[in-house]
Motif scaffolding. Structure first.
Motif, mmCIF file in Angstrom:
data_model
loop_
_atom_site.group_PDB
_atom_site.id
_atom_site.type_symbol
_atom_site.label_atom_id
_atom_site.label_comp_id
_atom_site.label_asym_id
_atom_site.label_seq_id
_atom_site.Cartn_x
_atom_site.Cartn_y
_atom_site.Cartn_z
ATOM 1 N N LEU A 115 17.824 -15.711 23.779
ATOM 2 C CA LEU A 115 16.504 -16.290 23.221
ATOM 3 C C LEU A 115 15.893 -17.422 24.109
ATOM 4 N N GLU A 116 16.663 -17.942 24.569
ATOM 5 C CA GLU A 116 16.168 -19.051 25.389
ATOM 6 C C GLU A 116 15.495 -18.633 26.618
ATOM 7 N N GLU A 117 16.050 -17.310 27.081
ATOM 8 C CA GLU A 117 15.597 -16.771 28.279
ATOM 9 C C GLU A 117 14.511 -15.868 28.160
ATOM 10 N N HIS A 118 14.250 -15.825 26.578
ATOM 11 C CA HIS A 118 12.961 -14.987 26.454
ATOM 12 C C HIS A 118 11.836 -16.125 25.761
ATOM 13 N N GLY A 119 12.249 -17.227 25.726
ATOM 14 C CA GLY A 119 11.313 -18.388 25.352
ATOM 15 C C GLY A 119 11.145 -18.114 23.920
ATOM 16 N N LEU A 120 11.911 -17.499 23.133
ATOM 17 C CA LEU A 120 11.576 -17.425 21.460
ATOM 18 C C LEU A 120 12.481 -18.585 20.821
ATOM 19 N N PRO A 121 11.732 -19.263 19.940
ATOM 20 C CA PRO A 121 12.374 -20.283 19.233
ATOM 21 C C PRO A 121 13.176 -19.813 18.341
ATOM 22 N N TYR A 122 14.070 -20.474 17.624
ATOM 23 C CA TYR A 122 15.011 -19.938 16.484
ATOM 24 C C TYR A 122 15.699 -20.865 15.588
ATOM 25 N N ALA A 123 16.054 -20.357 14.585
ATOM 26 C CA ALA A 123 17.009 -21.350 13.577
ATOM 27 C C ALA A 123 18.130 -20.519 13.330
ATOM 28 N N VAL A 124 19.292 -21.337 13.173
ATOM 29 C CA VAL A 124 20.581 -20.742 12.837
ATOM 30 C C VAL A 124 20.929 -20.748 11.549
ATOM 31 N N ALA A 125 21.545 -19.467 11.079
ATOM 32 C CA ALA A 125 22.137 -19.430 9.712
ATOM 33 C C ALA A 125 23.458 -19.248 9.751
ATOM 34 N N VAL A 126 24.256 -19.962 9.169
ATOM 35 C CA VAL A 126 25.589 -19.595 9.163
ATOM 36 C C VAL A 126 25.903 -18.636 7.886
ATOM 37 N N ASN A 127 26.559 -17.375 8.245
ATOM 38 C CA ASN A 127 26.835 -16.425 7.090
ATOM 39 C C ASN A 127 27.916 -16.523 6.780
ATOM 40 N N HIS A 128 28.094 -17.079 5.770
ATOM 41 C CA HIS A 128 29.447 -17.386 5.091
ATOM 42 C C HIS A 128 30.355 -16.140 4.484
ATOM 43 N N PHE A 129 31.567 -16.219 5.306
ATOM 44 C CA PHE A 129 32.568 -15.309 4.882
ATOM 45 C C PHE A 129 33.591 -15.899 4.299
ATOM 46 N N PRO A 130 34.139 -15.412 3.197
ATOM 47 C CA PRO A 130 35.153 -16.119 2.280
ATOM 48 C C PRO A 130 36.042 -16.656 2.971
ATOM 49 N N ASP A 131 36.818 -16.226 4.104
ATOM 50 C CA ASP A 131 38.128 -16.477 4.713
ATOM 51 C C ASP A 131 37.530 -17.628 5.966
ATOM 52 N N ALA A 132 36.255 -17.692 5.976
ATOM 53 C CA ALA A 132 36.138 -18.555 7.203
ATOM 54 C C ALA A 132 35.987 -20.111 7.058
ATOM 55 N N PRO A 133 36.425 -20.763 7.940
ATOM 56 C CA PRO A 133 36.453 -22.225 7.774
ATOM 57 C C PRO A 133 35.206 -22.985 7.704
ATOM 58 N N PHE A 134 35.203 -24.042 6.765
ATOM 59 C CA PHE A 134 34.068 -24.779 6.512
ATOM 60 C C PHE A 134 34.112 -25.834 7.488
ATOM 61 N N TYR A 135 32.785 -26.090 8.165
ATOM 62 C CA TYR A 135 32.431 -27.352 8.986
ATOM 63 C C TYR A 135 31.597 -27.986 8.400
ATOM 64 N N SER A 136 31.136 -29.280 8.690
ATOM 65 C CA SER A 136 30.151 -30.018 8.446
ATOM 66 C C SER A 136 28.893 -29.400 9.573
ATOM 67 N N ASP A 137 27.745 -29.734 8.859
ATOM 68 C CA ASP A 137 26.564 -29.621 9.765
ATOM 69 C C ASP A 137 26.494 -29.939 11.126
ATOM 70 N N ALA A 138 26.981 -31.357 11.023
ATOM 71 C CA ALA A 138 27.140 -32.007 12.349
ATOM 72 C C ALA A 138 28.032 -31.443 13.363
ATOM 73 N N ASP A 139 29.310 -30.905 12.813
ATOM 74 C CA ASP A 139 30.171 -30.301 13.449
ATOM 75 C C ASP A 139 29.625 -28.968 14.145
ATOM 76 N N ILE A 140 28.836 -28.099 13.382
ATOM 77 C CA ILE A 140 28.402 -26.779 13.648
ATOM 78 C C ILE A 140 27.214 -27.186 14.639
ATOM 79 N N ARG A 141 26.696 -28.363 14.653
ATOM 80 C CA ARG A 141 25.662 -28.462 15.397
ATOM 81 C C ARG A 141 26.077 -28.819 17.105
ATOM 82 N N GLU A 142 27.139 -29.525 16.709
ATOM 83 C CA GLU A 142 27.745 -29.915 18.133
ATOM 84 C C GLU A 142 28.515 -28.628 18.813
ATOM 85 N N ALA A 143 29.331 -27.821 17.982
ATOM 86 C CA ALA A 143 29.895 -26.714 18.630
ATOM 87 C C ALA A 143 28.898 -25.834 19.199
ATOM 88 N N LEU A 144 27.649 -25.707 18.642
ATOM 89 C CA LEU A 144 26.730 -24.517 19.132
ATOM 90 C C LEU A 144 25.566 -25.409 20.046
#
Ligand SMILES: Nc1nc2c(ncn2[C@@H]2O[C@H](COP(=O)(O)OP(=O)(O)OP(=O)(O)O)[C@@H](O)[C@H]2O)c(=O)[nH]1
Ligand SMILES: [Mg+2]
Length: 196
Positions: free
Chosen positions: A132-161
């Motif tokens: 997306l960055e290569e194509h110059g397209l702005p984006y938002a991120v949506a965490v699609n929650h699966f039941p067995d997926a770990p829960f992280y704070s927004d701050a942790d997800i922001r940092e990880a991504l």
């Protein structure tokens, strides 16, 4: 009356619509793109699903989604009327490296993208965010929650991504129309307030 009209009352565009916006729904393999477009589309969504074969097991990692039997080989397409004046056309684009050529066409005329992410495989989101960055397209991120997926704070997800402070981050369940609509609204609002 035509039976197609009865079963699909929203098949026709409202005459009041003035603005149509093309958005991409992207993300790595099995993150929920087809589900997301299918949940939101008011027209029968176009899917290009094909059965996965043993040969694909080497490239498409099924851990976390063992029941998955098909994959999108080209794109998903759907339409969502957000209000009387605004209609969104949703193009679901596969994130695997072998589809990058398709992105040249898919990104034409798109205003932005919603990146679906899964906290079990956050590292796999970098490829699509890079595209997306290569194509110059702005984006938002949506965490699609699966039941067995770990829960992280927004701050942790922001940092990880490694998200920019202004990049919207929301959580959704791609099977749920309400939360999926909210994710798209977060993207549309972000696109509206960005300087041109
Ligand atoms: N629990 C849960 N399951 C989901 C959700 N979204 C999708 N799934 C399931 O996850 C699997 C993968 O969903 P798809 O919509 O096919 O994912 P995709 O990103 O289109 O996959 P590819 O096109 O193959 O890359 C399916 O079995 C869905 O039923 C969600 O929000 N929660
Ligand atoms: Mg798909």
């Amino acid at each position: 009356m035509d039976s197609a009209l009865v079963s699909e009352p929203a098949a026709y565009l409202r005459p009041t619509v003035r603005i149509s916006v093309k958005l991409l729904v992207v993300g790595h393999f099995a993150v929920g793109k087809t589900t997301f477009v299918g949940t939101l589309s008011e027209i029968r969504p176009l899917h290009t699903e094909e059965k996965m074969t043993q040969a694909g097991a080497l490239v498409d990692d099924l851990s976390g989604v063992p029941e998955k039997t098909t994959t999108t080989v080209a794109m998903d397409f759907g339409r969502l009327t957000l209000n009387d004046q605004l209609v969104l056309y949703l193009f679901g684009a596969p994130g695997q490296q072998r589809f990058t050529r398709l992105w040249q066409d898919m990104t034409q005329g798109a205003l932005g993208a919603l990146v679906l992410a899964d906290t079990r495989r956050l590292d796999q989101s970098f490829e699509v965010m890079g595209l997306l960055e290569e194509h110059g397209l702005p984006y938002a991120v949506a965490v699609n929650h699966f039941p067995d997926a770990p829960f992280y704070s927004d701050a942790d997800i922001r940092e990880a991504l490694d998200l920019l402070p202004e990049t919207p981050l929301v959580t959704c369940d791609a099977r749920d129309a309400r939360s999926s609509t909210q994710a798209l609204i977060a993207l549309v609002e972000y696109l509206q307030r960005r300087p041109r």
